[in-house]
Every structure is written in structure tokens, then in C-alpha cells.
Write an enzyme that holds these catalytic residues in place. Structure first.
Site, PDB file in Angstrom:
ATOM      1  NE  ARG A  77      28.755  64.133  48.764  1.00 41.97           N
ATOM      2  CZ  ARG A  77      27.515  63.749  48.448  1.00 41.97           C
ATOM      3  NH1 ARG A  77      27.307  62.564  47.880  1.00 41.97           N
ATOM      4  NH2 ARG A  77      26.479  64.525  48.712  1.00 41.97           N
ATOM      5  CE  LYS A 102      27.875  65.360  53.480  1.00 37.14           C
ATOM      6  NZ  LYS A 102      28.492  66.630  53.015  1.00 37.14           N
ATOM      7  CG  HIS A 177      34.302  69.148  47.322  1.00 38.84           C
ATOM      8  ND1 HIS A 177      33.631  67.958  47.509  1.00 38.84           N
ATOM      9  CD2 HIS A 177      33.369  70.127  47.434  1.00 38.84           C
ATOM     10  CE1 HIS A 177      32.346  68.212  47.729  1.00 38.84           C
ATOM     11  NE2 HIS A 177      32.160  69.513  47.692  1.00 38.84           N
ATOM     12  NE  ARG A 180      29.378  67.020  45.550  1.00 39.16           N
ATOM     13  CZ  ARG A 180      28.389  66.161  45.364  1.00 39.16           C
ATOM     14  NH1 ARG A 180      28.498  65.226  44.448  1.00 39.16           N
ATOM     15  NH2 ARG A 180      27.278  66.230  46.079  1.00 39.16           N
ATOM     16  CG  HIS A 211      23.307  68.059  47.066  1.00 44.02           C
ATOM     17  ND1 HIS A 211      23.560  69.116  46.217  1.00 44.02           N
ATOM     18  CD2 HIS A 211      24.511  67.719  47.597  1.00 44.02           C
ATOM     19  CE1 HIS A 211      24.848  69.388  46.227  1.00 44.02           C
ATOM     20  NE2 HIS A 211      25.438  68.564  47.061  1.00 44.02           N
ATOM     21  CE1 TYR A 220      29.603  70.928  45.354  1.00 47.19           C
ATOM     22  CE2 TYR A 220      27.585  71.083  46.629  1.00 47.19           C
ATOM     23  CZ  TYR A 220      28.836  70.519  46.418  1.00 47.19           C
ATOM     24  OH  TYR A 220      29.294  69.567  47.289  1.00 47.19           O
TER      25      TYR A 220
END
Length: 243
Positions: A77, A102, A177, A180, A211, A220
Site C-alpha cells: 500500500r 492496516k 493503488h 497493488r 489481508h 483484486y
């Protein structure tokens, strides 16, 4: 609830006692923007465009060349890349340590030797141009301070225009982004081409991206024609076995 609200408004015109559900009554997740899949040529043009950035001390082009290249090959990220400190970058072992990102998770991200080589060159130029710095951030500005995400986005808009990827409004075009997203898609395609069991390896990719759940990774992997072709081939092969 949106559909119910429309009918309720219609009924309210007939019967004022009809209650119309207010907006915001139920939480909802905003619709995600359609991802942009960079080609290798587009990434090359973006990296070449960094050489044209104005810089008081000559550091800015090198910093953005390293940053964009790292985003393209690591799946980080943008916040994770900007938060890297000197102690988080082990160029001897070729490993990045992502701390408390995150979801309050930390993880290790291995790097390809070619990426390590580019980052090592960046460190040499940085230490030469900025021998004294006020921050231990790995990626720094001309003043030796940490990069601000707002400034990075503005610079990226400028670079993407030079590379021919953005026209008109700054809100229309590829995003940081999307690097990614490309990383996730390219990883999956390589696995398919190598004949690997993608379903079993998907949790590996999910962990690599940081994640919490594998389901977070599925988004994604959408919007890629080649992935859809592989999915169809897999479905066809399973159908043939069942017959």
C-alpha cells in the site's frame, strides 16, 4: 432500502401517514472504483518520467523512481511504502518489514534481487546527496524529510500525464493503488501459467498483501481478461472430468 424508499415516497403522496425510510438508516460500503491494469510499457514510461521532476538537491527523481518501482513489484500500500524506516529495509537479506499496517498487522515482504539492487543504488545516491537528514525514513524528500502522501499523489498525477496515462481531470486515470491490483493479478497469472494449484496458493497471496481474509483478495483479481480465460479453462476441465 433504496428500492423501498422509492415505493414509500409514492405511497406517501397517496397516504401522508406512510413513513419514508431516511437516508443513512443502514450502513453501506461505497462502490469501489474500477481498477486500472498497468502494462509493462506504461510502468516503464512512468519510471522514465521521474527523471524530469524538478529538484533543488537532485533527490526527488531518485526517490520517485524507487517508490513507483517498489509499488509495482511488491504489492505494498502507498501508506506502507511511505512508512518504511531504515530498520525496516534489510537489503542484505532482501526483506521489508511492514509494521502495524492496516488491521494492525505486521508482515515480512521478500524482494527480488533486481529490486534489492535498485534500492541499494537509491540508498547510495540518497546518502551522497543528503549526508545529514532529520528523519530515519527510507524514502525522503529533497529536504530529507518523510514524503507526504498528498504531495506524492500530486506528483504521481504529474508523472502519469507525462507518461500519457492521464488527460483532463486529475480524478480520471490510474491511481497509485492500482499498482497493488496489478501485482495481485500478475502473481495469479504466473501461477496459472506454471500449472500451480492457484486455489491452494491464494491464501499465500492474501497474506503477502496483508489481508485479513482471503475474500478481501478476490476483488483484486477481477477485471482481467486473461484471468477470466484461465477460469473458463479450469471450469471446462472440471466439467470434462465430471462427464
Amino acid at each position: 432500502m433504496k428500492a423501498v424508499r422509492v415505493f414509500a415516497r409514492f405511497q406517501h403522496a397517496i397516504d401522508p401517514r406512510t413513513e419514508v425510510p431516511p437516508f443513512g438508516l443502514l450502513p453501506y460500503r461505497p462502490r469501489r472504483l474500477r481498477p486500472y491494469l498497468y502494462t509493462d510499457e506504461e510502468i516503464r514510461r512512468l519510471l522514465e518520467a521521474t527523471a524530469h521532476l524538478r529538484s533543488m538537491k537532485g533527490m526527488r527523481p531518485h526517490t520517485y523512481h524507487c517508490l513507483l518501482g517498489l509499488l509495482a513489484v511488491s504489492g505494498l500500500r502507498i501508506s506502507e511504502a511511505l512508512a518504511l524506516r531504515e530498520q525496516d529495509v534489510d537489503l542484505q537479506a532482501g526483506i521489508l518489514t511492514i509494521r502495524q499496517s492496516k488491521f494492525r498487522k505486521s508482515r515480512l515482504v521478500p524482494l527480488h534481487p533486481s529490486t534489492v539492487n535498485v534500492m541499494r543504488q537509491y540508498v547510495e545516491r540518497r546518502d551522497l546527496l543528503l549526508p545529514t537528514r532529520s528523519s530515519d525514513s527510507f524514502l525522503v524528500s529533497d529536504s530529507g524529510r518523510p514524503l507526504e502522501v498528498s504531495a506524492v499523489r500530486r506528483t504521481f498525477y504529474e508523472l502519469s500525464r507525462w507518461a500519457g496515462l492521464r488527460h483532463g481531470s486529475i480524478n480520471r486515470g490510474p491511481r497509485l493503488h492500482d499498482f497493488r491490483h496489478r501485482f495481485a493479478v500478475e502473481t495469479l497469472i504466473r501461477w496459472y501459467r506454471a500449472g500451480q494449484d492457484v486455489q491452494r496458493r491464494l491464501p499465500v497471496l492474501s497474506t503477502f498483501l496483508g489481508h485479513t481474509h482471503v475474500s478481501d483478495t478476490y476483488w483484486y483479481l477481477a477485471h482481467c481478461p486473461e484471468l477470466m480465460e484461465w477460469a473458463v479453462k479450469r471450469l471446462d476441465s472440471q466439467w470434462e472430468v465430471q462427464q
